[in-house]
Design a protein around this motif. Structure first.
Motif, PDB file in Angstrom:
ATOM      1  N   PRO A 145       6.345   8.098   2.688  1.00 53.54           N
ATOM      2  CA  PRO A 145       7.388   9.056   2.331  1.00 53.54           C
ATOM      3  C   PRO A 145       7.849   9.807   3.579  1.00 53.54           C
ATOM      4  O   PRO A 145       7.079   9.952   4.536  1.00 53.54           O
ATOM      5  CB  PRO A 145       6.724   9.988   1.329  1.00 53.54           C
ATOM      6  CG  PRO A 145       5.287   9.670   1.331  1.00 53.54           C
ATOM      7  CD  PRO A 145       5.070   8.408   2.066  1.00 53.54           C
ATOM      8  N   PRO A 146       9.088  10.264   3.584  1.00 56.60           N
ATOM      9  CA  PRO A 146       9.644  10.929   4.772  1.00 56.60           C
ATOM     10  C   PRO A 146       8.774  12.056   5.330  1.00 56.60           C
ATOM     11  O   PRO A 146       8.625  12.183   6.541  1.00 56.60           O
ATOM     12  CB  PRO A 146      10.990  11.464   4.290  1.00 56.60           C
ATOM     13  CG  PRO A 146      11.366  10.579   3.160  1.00 56.60           C
ATOM     14  CD  PRO A 146      10.069  10.184   2.503  1.00 56.60           C
TER      15      PRO A 146
ATOM     16  N   ILE B  78       0.863  -1.184   0.000  1.00 52.64           N
ATOM     17  CA  ILE B  78       0.000   0.000   0.000  1.00 52.64           C
ATOM     18  C   ILE B  78       0.893   1.224   0.000  1.00 52.64           C
ATOM     19  O   ILE B  78       1.613   1.481   0.964  1.00 52.64           O
ATOM     20  CB  ILE B  78      -0.942   0.008   1.219  1.00 52.64           C
ATOM     21  CG1 ILE B  78      -1.794  -1.262   1.222  1.00 52.64           C
ATOM     22  CG2 ILE B  78      -1.816   1.254   1.204  1.00 52.64           C
ATOM     23  CD1 ILE B  78      -2.674  -1.418   2.433  1.00 52.64           C
ATOM     24  N   THR B  79       0.855   1.973  -1.097  1.00 49.26           N
ATOM     25  CA  THR B  79       1.762   3.116  -1.229  1.00 49.26           C
ATOM     26  C   THR B  79       1.318   4.325  -0.430  1.00 49.26           C
ATOM     27  O   THR B  79       2.125   5.160  -0.086  1.00 49.26           O
ATOM     28  CB  THR B  79       1.922   3.515  -2.710  1.00 49.26           C
ATOM     29  OG1 THR B  79       0.630   3.809  -3.244  1.00 49.26           O
ATOM     30  CG2 THR B  79       2.573   2.407  -3.500  1.00 49.26           C
TER      31      THR B  79
ATOM     32  N   PRO C  11      14.102   0.128   7.059  1.00 48.56           N
ATOM     33  CA  PRO C  11      14.149   0.070   5.596  1.00 48.56           C
ATOM     34  C   PRO C  11      15.569  -0.139   5.087  1.00 48.56           C
ATOM     35  O   PRO C  11      16.519   0.366   5.669  1.00 48.56           O
ATOM     36  CB  PRO C  11      13.609   1.428   5.154  1.00 48.56           C
ATOM     37  CG  PRO C  11      13.585   2.287   6.354  1.00 48.56           C
ATOM     38  CD  PRO C  11      13.658   1.408   7.556  1.00 48.56           C
ATOM     39  N   GLN C  12      15.686  -0.910   4.010  1.00 50.15           N
ATOM     40  CA  GLN C  12      16.986  -1.182   3.409  1.00 50.15           C
ATOM     41  C   GLN C  12      17.300  -0.214   2.284  1.00 50.15           C
ATOM     42  O   GLN C  12      18.445  -0.115   1.862  1.00 50.15           O
ATOM     43  CB  GLN C  12      17.038  -2.623   2.904  1.00 50.15           C
ATOM     44  CG  GLN C  12      16.908  -3.617   4.034  1.00 50.15           C
ATOM     45  CD  GLN C  12      16.924  -5.046   3.548  1.00 50.15           C
ATOM     46  OE1 GLN C  12      17.117  -5.319   2.374  1.00 50.15           O
ATOM     47  NE2 GLN C  12      16.718  -5.961   4.457  1.00 50.15           N
ATOM     48  N   VAL C  13      16.282   0.443   1.774  1.00 49.14           N
ATOM     49  CA  VAL C  13      16.475   1.458   0.732  1.00 49.14           C
ATOM     50  C   VAL C  13      15.620   2.664   1.095  1.00 49.14           C
ATOM     51  O   VAL C  13      14.630   2.543   1.808  1.00 49.14           O
ATOM     52  CB  VAL C  13      16.088   0.942  -0.676  1.00 49.14           C
ATOM     53  CG1 VAL C  13      16.982  -0.191  -1.117  1.00 49.14           C
ATOM     54  CG2 VAL C  13      14.639   0.531  -0.732  1.00 49.14           C
ATOM     55  N   SER C  14      15.986   3.814   0.588  1.00 49.09           N
ATOM     56  CA  SER C  14      15.190   5.013   0.832  1.00 49.09           C
ATOM     57  C   SER C  14      13.924   4.965  -0.022  1.00 49.09           C
ATOM     58  O   SER C  14      13.820   4.185  -0.982  1.00 49.09           O
ATOM     59  CB  SER C  14      15.999   6.268   0.493  1.00 49.09           C
ATOM     60  OG  SER C  14      16.165   6.370  -0.910  1.00 49.09           O
ATOM     61  N   PHE C  15      12.997   5.821   0.299  1.00 50.94           N
ATOM     62  CA  PHE C  15      11.763   5.909  -0.475  1.00 50.94           C
ATOM     63  C   PHE C  15      12.064   6.248  -1.926  1.00 50.94           C
ATOM     64  O   PHE C  15      11.506   5.654  -2.848  1.00 50.94           O
ATOM     65  CB  PHE C  15      10.843   6.966   0.151  1.00 50.94           C
ATOM     66  CG  PHE C  15       9.528   7.117  -0.551  1.00 50.94           C
ATOM     67  CD1 PHE C  15       8.569   6.128  -0.460  1.00 50.94           C
ATOM     68  CD2 PHE C  15       9.256   8.249  -1.293  1.00 50.94           C
ATOM     69  CE1 PHE C  15       7.353   6.259  -1.101  1.00 50.94           C
ATOM     70  CE2 PHE C  15       8.043   8.391  -1.939  1.00 50.94           C
ATOM     71  CZ  PHE C  15       7.088   7.394  -1.838  1.00 50.94           C
TER      72      PHE C  15
END
Length: 81
Positions: free
Chosen positions: A34-35, A7-8, A58-62
């Motif tokens: 998102p941040p 879910i974005t 999280p392993q990657v940023s948004f």
């Protein structure tokens, strides 16, 4: 096998209700936040505690995730899939 839903907009109204619906139906729910929407995690209540309870980070940023998603979509369009 457990179905997973991404879910974005999980901190929005629709994402909030959809996450509860899917969890009640046995789905594993993954939400993107998102941040600038991090403060809205409090709206999710116990759903947001997964990060604390599971030690998830999280392993990657948004932005990196969006870049990977767009790249994959473009590759699929080019290949005709």
């Amino acid at each position: 096998m457990i179905k997973t839903a991404l879910i974005t907009g999980i901190t929005g109204q629709d994402g909030y209700y959809l996450s509860h619906l899917l969890l009640n139906r046995g789905y594993r729910v993954v939400g993107l936040v998102p941040p600038h929407r991090q403060p809205n995690l409090t709206k999710l209540g116990t759903l947001a505690k997964a990060k604390i309870n599971l030690g998830w980070e999280p392993q990657v940023s948004f932005e990196e995730l969006l870049e990977k998603m767009v790249k994959t979509d473009l590759e699929r369009l080019k290949s005709g899939a």
